[in-house]
Write an enzyme that holds these catalytic residues in place. Sequence first.
Site, PDB file in Angstrom:
ATOM      1  N   HIS A  26      44.372 -34.639 -27.058  1.00  0.00           N
ATOM      2  CA  HIS A  26      43.637 -35.089 -28.359  1.00  0.00           C
ATOM      3  C   HIS A  26      42.853 -33.514 -29.022  1.00  0.00           C
ATOM      4  CE1 HIS A  26      40.862 -35.823 -26.198  1.00  0.00           C
ATOM      5  NE2 HIS A  26      40.014 -36.299 -26.899  1.00  0.00           N
TER       6      HIS A  26
ATOM      7  N   ASP B 213      47.335 -36.225 -22.625  1.00  0.00           N
ATOM      8  CA  ASP B 213      46.384 -35.701 -22.825  1.00  0.00           C
ATOM      9  C   ASP B 213      45.844 -34.330 -22.450  1.00  0.00           C
ATOM     10  OD1 ASP B 213      44.351 -36.004 -25.131  1.00  0.00           O
ATOM     11  OD2 ASP B 213      43.006 -36.599 -23.823  1.00  0.00           O
TER      12      ASP B 213
ATOM     13  N   SER C   7      35.675 -33.443 -23.947  1.00  0.00           N
ATOM     14  CA  SER C   7      37.052 -33.505 -24.291  1.00  0.00           C
ATOM     15  C   SER C   7      38.129 -31.945 -23.698  1.00  0.00           C
ATOM     16  CB  SER C   7      37.836 -34.251 -25.103  1.00  0.00           C
ATOM     17  OG  SER C   7      37.310 -35.230 -25.720  1.00  0.00           O
TER      18      SER C   7
END
Length: 343
Positions: A72, A102, A180
């Site tokens: 993402h 992901d 992330s």
Amino acid sequence: MIKHIILTAIIAIPNLLNGQSLSDLYKKVSPSVVVIQTEEGVEDLDGHVNYQGSQGSGVLISSQGEILTAAHVVNNAEHITVIFHDGKKFPAKVVRLATVADVALIKLVYFENHYPAAELGDSDLVDIGDDVFVIGAPFGLKHSLSRGIISGKGVEKTRMEGFTFAEFFQTDAAINHGNSGGPMFNMNGEVIGLVSSIISESGGFDGIGFSATINVTKQLVIDSDKRRWTGINGVLVDRELAKLLNVPQPGGILIQSVVPLSPAFMADLKGGNVPFNNGDEEIIIGGDIILEVNDIPIVSEENIIAFFKSIFLMSEEERNTFKLKTLRAGKMQEVMLRFPTEQ
């Protein structure tokens, strides 16, 4: 009294050693951790493109400039910049990407090979309760360290011929926006996971974070050359949404956006530009809807699994071209999605 002092000292020694060990590990592995800055072009209702920037983390895994991060972070990026601990910046491109877990593999366009690559561990050997630490850039705080334990381990139900779609570690190590894609390390300094997401009621870290396991990451984007980055950001169309959008079958993939100069862009696939509230989720409609891939209809999870199975039976040449049937403004069309021989 003397015995008490000696006993206290003995108890304190392991804590000092552990603290020193973590400090040494941080110094050893942090140069392989990078900040990833991206720019995404977003089209408004008037057709104007506005650029939005975002930031994540990643980890260098090879002397060829290959970097792991979260899908993402880079999936919609038109421009990707990787920043190392010494401040040097390098442009990068997406090589392979698996949104289902992901995870993504990107590669520097050019690379000065004097940065250490991280070592990859074996996430199958990780147990609940094991100590771990995470390095990333939460809220832009570069190379920030947090420590915790493995709180749980989850595997997606969907499997095919021993191929796991997604597998995640749950951790209480502090994770926030900007973490992330950053690496989760074991206490040997090996990467065992990639930070993916958090569950939060406050908007900040509430003690529940998740990272994709490194073994599934290897399977999806490192060891496999069967996955391709399309440049498509899409959502699965269920039966109810299909009726609302007048789709002539009970499912499909609604294209939200297409990254410029990506394979999807070259195939003239179009994203949407009209916000639409689908229950609790806001999606973008008006883009192409993919109905079939290589004559396999996209109507259910079972069909998607069948498509992925077919990929693993294809030759390298066959995997470079896919035939899509799409719906655009009520009209059916066929397009060929072609990938460069080397990404």
